[in-house]
Design a protein around this motif. Structure first.
Motif, PDB file in Angstrom:
ATOM      1  N   GLY A  35       0.774  -1.231   0.000  1.00 18.06           N
ATOM      2  CA  GLY A  35       0.000   0.000   0.000  1.00 18.06           C
ATOM      3  C   GLY A  35       0.805   1.280   0.000  1.00 18.06           C
ATOM      4  N   MET A  36       2.115   1.190   0.112  1.00 16.95           N
ATOM      5  CA  MET A  36       2.932   2.399   0.214  1.00 16.95           C
ATOM      6  C   MET A  36       3.202   3.007  -1.157  1.00 16.95           C
ATOM      7  SD  MET A  36       5.652   1.324   3.224  1.00 16.95           S
ATOM      8  CE  MET A  36       6.357   2.970   3.361  1.00 16.95           C
ATOM      9  N   ARG A  37       3.380   4.321  -1.161  1.00 18.72           N
ATOM     10  CA  ARG A  37       3.791   5.040  -2.369  1.00 18.72           C
ATOM     11  C   ARG A  37       5.246   5.452  -2.176  1.00 18.72           C
ATOM     12  NH1 ARG A  37      -0.662   9.550  -3.216  1.00 18.72           N
ATOM     13  NH2 ARG A  37      -0.302   9.764  -0.974  1.00 18.72           N
TER      14      ARG A  37
ATOM     15  N   ALA B 123       7.899  -2.463  -6.305  1.00 24.63           N
ATOM     16  CA  ALA B 123       6.535  -2.596  -6.839  1.00 24.63           C
ATOM     17  C   ALA B 123       5.904  -3.907  -6.402  1.00 24.63           C
ATOM     18  CB  ALA B 123       6.567  -2.496  -8.360  1.00 24.63           C
ATOM     19  N   ARG B 124       6.684  -4.965  -6.359  1.00 24.29           N
ATOM     20  CA  ARG B 124       6.159  -6.264  -5.912  1.00 24.29           C
ATOM     21  C   ARG B 124       5.808  -6.208  -4.428  1.00 24.29           C
ATOM     22  NH1 ARG B 124      10.539  -7.941  -9.489  1.00 24.29           N
ATOM     23  NH2 ARG B 124       9.640  -8.905 -11.364  1.00 24.29           N
ATOM     24  N   ARG B 125       6.552  -5.419  -3.671  1.00 23.87           N
ATOM     25  CA  ARG B 125       6.298  -5.297  -2.228  1.00 23.87           C
ATOM     26  C   ARG B 125       5.026  -4.513  -1.953  1.00 23.87           C
ATOM     27  NH1 ARG B 125       9.966  -5.349   1.976  1.00 23.87           N
ATOM     28  NH2 ARG B 125      11.747  -6.662   1.529  1.00 23.87           N
ATOM     29  N   VAL B 126       4.866  -3.387  -2.620  1.00 18.60           N
ATOM     30  CA  VAL B 126       3.752  -2.487  -2.282  1.00 18.60           C
ATOM     31  C   VAL B 126       2.435  -2.975  -2.875  1.00 18.60           C
ATOM     32  CG1 VAL B 126       5.316  -0.538  -2.057  1.00 18.60           C
ATOM     33  CG2 VAL B 126       4.137  -0.907  -4.246  1.00 18.60           C
ATOM     34  N   GLY B 127       2.504  -3.830  -3.892  1.00 19.27           N
ATOM     35  CA  GLY B 127       1.302  -4.432  -4.449  1.00 19.27           C
ATOM     36  C   GLY B 127       0.407  -3.457  -5.188  1.00 19.27           C
ATOM     37  N   GLY B 128      -0.783  -3.942  -5.527  1.00 15.55           N
ATOM     38  CA  GLY B 128      -1.702  -3.163  -6.348  1.00 15.55           C
ATOM     39  C   GLY B 128      -2.257  -1.937  -5.668  1.00 15.55           C
ATOM     40  N   THR B 129      -2.225  -1.892  -4.341  1.00 20.21           N
ATOM     41  CA  THR B 129      -2.730  -0.719  -3.627  1.00 20.21           C
ATOM     42  C   THR B 129      -1.647   0.330  -3.419  1.00 20.21           C
ATOM     43  OG1 THR B 129      -2.286  -1.766  -1.489  1.00 20.21           O
ATOM     44  CG2 THR B 129      -4.493  -2.058  -2.440  1.00 20.21           C
ATOM     45  N   GLY B 130      -0.415  -0.010  -3.773  1.00 23.01           N
ATOM     46  CA  GLY B 130       0.683   0.941  -3.667  1.00 23.01           C
ATOM     47  C   GLY B 130       1.142   1.384  -5.041  1.00 23.01           C
ATOM     48  N   HIS B 131       2.161   2.237  -5.054  1.00 20.93           N
ATOM     49  CA  HIS B 131       2.669   2.724  -6.342  1.00 20.93           C
ATOM     50  C   HIS B 131       4.130   3.119  -6.189  1.00 20.93           C
ATOM     51  CE1 HIS B 131       1.471   3.864 -10.444  1.00 20.93           C
ATOM     52  NE2 HIS B 131       2.493   4.699 -10.375  1.00 20.93           N
ATOM     53  N   VAL B 132       4.893   2.920  -7.259  1.00 21.44           N
ATOM     54  CA  VAL B 132       6.311   3.287  -7.287  1.00 21.44           C
ATOM     55  C   VAL B 132       6.526   4.324  -8.368  1.00 21.44           C
ATOM     56  CG1 VAL B 132       8.664   2.458  -7.610  1.00 21.44           C
ATOM     57  CG2 VAL B 132       6.973   0.989  -6.492  1.00 21.44           C
ATOM     58  N   PHE B 133       7.256   5.374  -7.999  1.00 21.64           N
ATOM     59  CA  PHE B 133       7.639   6.419  -8.945  1.00 21.64           C
ATOM     60  C   PHE B 133       9.149   6.328  -9.147  1.00 21.64           C
ATOM     61  CE2 PHE B 133       3.896   7.676  -6.630  1.00 21.64           C
ATOM     62  CZ  PHE B 133       3.033   8.115  -7.629  1.00 21.64           C
ATOM     63  N   GLY B 134       9.560   5.836 -10.307  1.00 25.54           N
ATOM     64  CA  GLY B 134      10.982   5.720 -10.612  1.00 25.54           C
ATOM     65  C   GLY B 134      11.456   6.977 -11.309  1.00 25.54           C
TER      66      GLY B 134
ATOM     67  N   ASP C 106       7.383  -6.269 -19.136  1.00 30.46           N
ATOM     68  CA  ASP C 106       7.736  -7.688 -19.225  1.00 30.46           C
ATOM     69  C   ASP C 106       7.381  -8.435 -17.947  1.00 30.46           C
ATOM     70  OD1 ASP C 106       8.699  -7.194 -21.747  1.00 30.46           O
ATOM     71  OD2 ASP C 106      10.818  -7.196 -21.169  1.00 30.46           O
ATOM     72  N   ALA C 107       7.457  -7.725 -16.802  1.00 36.10           N
ATOM     73  CA  ALA C 107       7.146  -8.349 -15.515  1.00 36.10           C
ATOM     74  C   ALA C 107       5.653  -8.340 -15.208  1.00 36.10           C
ATOM     75  CB  ALA C 107       7.905  -7.640 -14.396  1.00 36.10           C
ATOM     76  N   GLY C 108       4.862  -7.681 -16.061  1.00 39.43           N
ATOM     77  CA  GLY C 108       3.424  -7.615 -15.840  1.00 39.43           C
ATOM     78  C   GLY C 108       3.036  -6.717 -14.686  1.00 39.43           C
ATOM     79  N   LEU C 109       3.853  -5.714 -14.390  1.00 34.55           N
ATOM     80  CA  LEU C 109       3.586  -4.800 -13.278  1.00 34.55           C
ATOM     81  C   LEU C 109       3.065  -3.465 -13.814  1.00 34.55           C
ATOM     82  CD1 LEU C 109       6.807  -5.503 -11.190  1.00 34.55           C
ATOM     83  CD2 LEU C 109       4.476  -6.224 -10.620  1.00 34.55           C
ATOM     84  N   SER C 110       1.947  -3.011 -13.255  1.00 35.51           N
ATOM     85  CA  SER C 110       1.345  -1.755 -13.721  1.00 35.51           C
ATOM     86  C   SER C 110       1.360  -0.658 -12.676  1.00 35.51           C
ATOM     87  CB  SER C 110      -0.105  -2.016 -14.167  1.00 35.51           C
ATOM     88  OG  SER C 110      -0.868  -2.538 -13.094  1.00 35.51           O
ATOM     89  N   ASN C 111       1.880  -0.961 -11.486  1.00 32.91           N
ATOM     90  CA  ASN C 111       1.866   0.019 -10.391  1.00 32.91           C
ATOM     91  C   ASN C 111       3.157   0.832 -10.345  1.00 32.91           C
ATOM     92  OD1 ASN C 111       3.351  -2.230  -9.594  1.00 32.91           O
ATOM     93  ND2 ASN C 111       2.772  -2.054  -7.432  1.00 32.91           N
ATOM     94  N   LEU C 112       3.663   1.208 -11.526  1.00 36.94           N
ATOM     95  CA  LEU C 112       4.880   2.005 -11.609  1.00 36.94           C
ATOM     96  C   LEU C 112       4.692   3.152 -12.586  1.00 36.94           C
ATOM     97  CD1 LEU C 112       6.033  -1.303 -11.926  1.00 36.94           C
ATOM     98  CD2 LEU C 112       8.021  -0.057 -11.079  1.00 36.94           C
ATOM     99  N   THR C 113       5.297   4.287 -12.253  1.00 36.25           N
ATOM    100  CA  THR C 113       5.371   5.430 -13.154  1.00 36.25           C
ATOM    101  C   THR C 113       6.815   5.876 -13.208  1.00 36.25           C
ATOM    102  OG1 THR C 113       3.139   6.160 -12.538  1.00 36.25           O
ATOM    103  CG2 THR C 113       4.584   7.790 -13.596  1.00 36.25           C
ATOM    104  N   PHE C 114       7.364   6.032 -14.405  1.00 38.73           N
ATOM    105  CA  PHE C 114       8.757   6.449 -14.553  1.00 38.73           C
ATOM    106  C   PHE C 114       8.809   7.874 -15.069  1.00 38.73           C
ATOM    107  CE2 PHE C 114       8.970   1.801 -14.683  1.00 38.73           C
ATOM    108  CZ  PHE C 114       9.930   1.596 -13.698  1.00 38.73           C
TER     109      PHE C 114
END
Length: 249
Positions: free
Chosen positions: A20-22, A38-49, A66-74
């Motif tokens: 859940g963390m951003r 991103a794998r840690r924070v899950g779908g309720t969290g988000h990562v800003f790279g 490729d990893a199928g992760l959508s909770n990231l913004t670069f």
């Protein structure tokens, strides 16, 4: 998972990075740590790279797809990057990024306003301090490490950022929680991808005039290093890794 990633994972555990963390991954490069978070924070969290190199950001976006992760913004930018969520984040994480900053304390200070009160700033940095068993000579290991040390020195990196982590995190608004040091240990029977590391930086080593492709002989490098340790029954501390985190007061 390699030894360095294991150390990063332990830092994330201890710094409390979880579901859940951003989180802002500063200096994200091709996204290895961003995906880890991103794998840690899950779908309720988000990562800003965040990174200043658009080519690295494209590699990170591709890795996330490729990893199928959508909770990231670069996002392209530096430590003072502006985006809507800045100021509300739960954490900032960085790996091997402070060592390249001319003023590490100033760089950290630019991140304090990115997190909420109670949020965490955590950094994983390597240190080139020499620690060896003086009774056992490992000339090939010493030569390879000297290549890396000279490359970093010529590129302007702080070779002892690990020892400087507490100072860098001791800026206004932060309280350092812990500094921990670990080592990448190479034993007579262990493996470590030195050859892959040298292959990835070989163009830089050659450009700086530090070594040549023939001297490196990267295809046999790991085997020669392993043979040197095995023949001498030697254990080598390849490098020190420091992890530290601070909390916003």
């Amino acid at each position: 998972m390699n030894h360095v990633d294991e150390m990063t994972e332990r830092m994330l555990d201890d710094a409390g990075i979880g579901p859940g963390m951003r989180v802002l991954d500063i200096g994200c490069g091709p996204g290895a740590v961003s995906l880890m978070i991103a794998r840690r924070v899950g779908g309720t969290g988000h990562v800003f790279g965040v990174d200043q190199n658009p080519q690295m950001l494209e590699l990170a976006r591709r890795a996330a797809r490729d990893a199928g992760l959508s909770n990231l913004t670069f996002i392209e930018g530096g430590f003072d990057v502006a985006f809507t969520e800045r100021g509300t984040l739960d954490a900032v994480v960085g790996r091997r990024v402070l060592m390249y900053q001319p003023d590490a304390s100033l760089a950290v200070a630019q991140l304090v306003d990115a997190i909420r009160p109670g949020g965490v700033i955590a950094f994983h940095e390597h240190d080139m301090v020499a620690i060896s068993d003086s009774s056992t000579a490992l000339p090939l290991h010493d030569r390879v490490r000297s290549w890396l040390r000279e490359m970093l020195r010529l590129e302007g990196a702080n070779l002892h950022m690990g020892f400087g982590l507490h100072s860098a995190l001791s800026v206004g608004g932060l309280a350092v929680q812990r500094v921990r040091a670990e080592a990448n240990v190479l034993t007579p029977t262990s493996t470590y991808p030195v050859g892959a590391i040298i292959r990835s930086v070989l163009p830089r080593l050659q450009h700086l005039g530090i070594t040549t492709e023939a001297e490196v002989d990267v295809a046999t490098l790991d085997a020669r290093l392993a043979a040197e340790r095995r023949e001498r029954n030697a254990t080598c501390l390849w490098e020190m890794v420091f992890c530290a985190w601070a909390r916003k007061q």
